[in-house]
Scaffold this active site. Structure first.
Site: not given
Ligand code: 5GP
Ligand code: ZN
Length: 141
Positions: A38-39, A92, A99, A105-107
């Site tokens: 995660d970034i 999420n 989200q 995606h699975f965290h």
């Molecule tokens: P969500 O809130 O949609 O479940 O989580 C999205 C996740 O993706 C967040 O934890 C965010 O930091 C990560 N993320 C967003 N954009 C990028 C990206 O361009 N590269 C990577 N590696 N992670 C990302």
């Protein structure tokens, strides 16, 4: 026009990562799935697992992909246990659930004793040297 929060695959950042058109620190890859750091990690080692083919909602994941996605989540958990035996696995689903990237995606978020009170409010960007260290620690072994 898609549903609120949806995004066309052509403008999806995770599709771009899966197609190697955008950079990511890739922990694991096979034909159907990808896992990358995660970034803006919630904790050290926070990794995302995706099916490579674009799908937003888990309910739209083709059943033929269930096994490969779960196998990759489990492989990441196995490797994560080198960092911590405690971790959260989560999805999420939808903006109200937090989200922000509309590609399933699975965290996998390791938990550490020093973070027992919860996740940090401020999410710092993943530093390249930290990412390289994590790739070594989370490699195939
Ligand atoms: P969500 O809130 O949609 O479940 O989580 C999205 C996740 O993706 C967040 O934890 C965010 O930091 C990560 N993320 C967003 N954009 C990028 C990206 O361009 N590269 C990577 N590696 N992670 C990302
Ligand atoms: Zn996508």
């Amino acid at each position: 026009m898609g549903a609120p929060g949806s995004v066309a695959a052509s403008s999806c950042i995770f599709c771009a990562i899966a197609q190697k058109k955008a950079p990511a620190y890739i922990v694991y890859e096979d034909e159907d799935t990808l896992a990358f750091l995660d970034i803006a990690p919630l904790s050290r080692g926070h990794t995302l697992v995706i099916p490579k083919a674009h799908v937003d909602r888990i309910t739209d994941l083709p059943p033929a992909r269930y096994a490969s996605v779960l196998a990759t989540v489990t492989e990441i958990c196995r490797r994560m246990e080198r960092l911590s035996r405690d971790y959260n696995i989560g999805v999420n689903q939808g903006p109200l659930a937090g989200q922000i990237v509309f590609h399933l995606h699975f965290h996998v978020i390791p938990r550490y004793a020093h973070q027992v009170g919860g996740f940090p409010r401020e999410r710092l960007p993943l530093a390249p040297e930290e990412a390289r260290a994590l790739l070594r620690e989370l490699g195939p072994g």
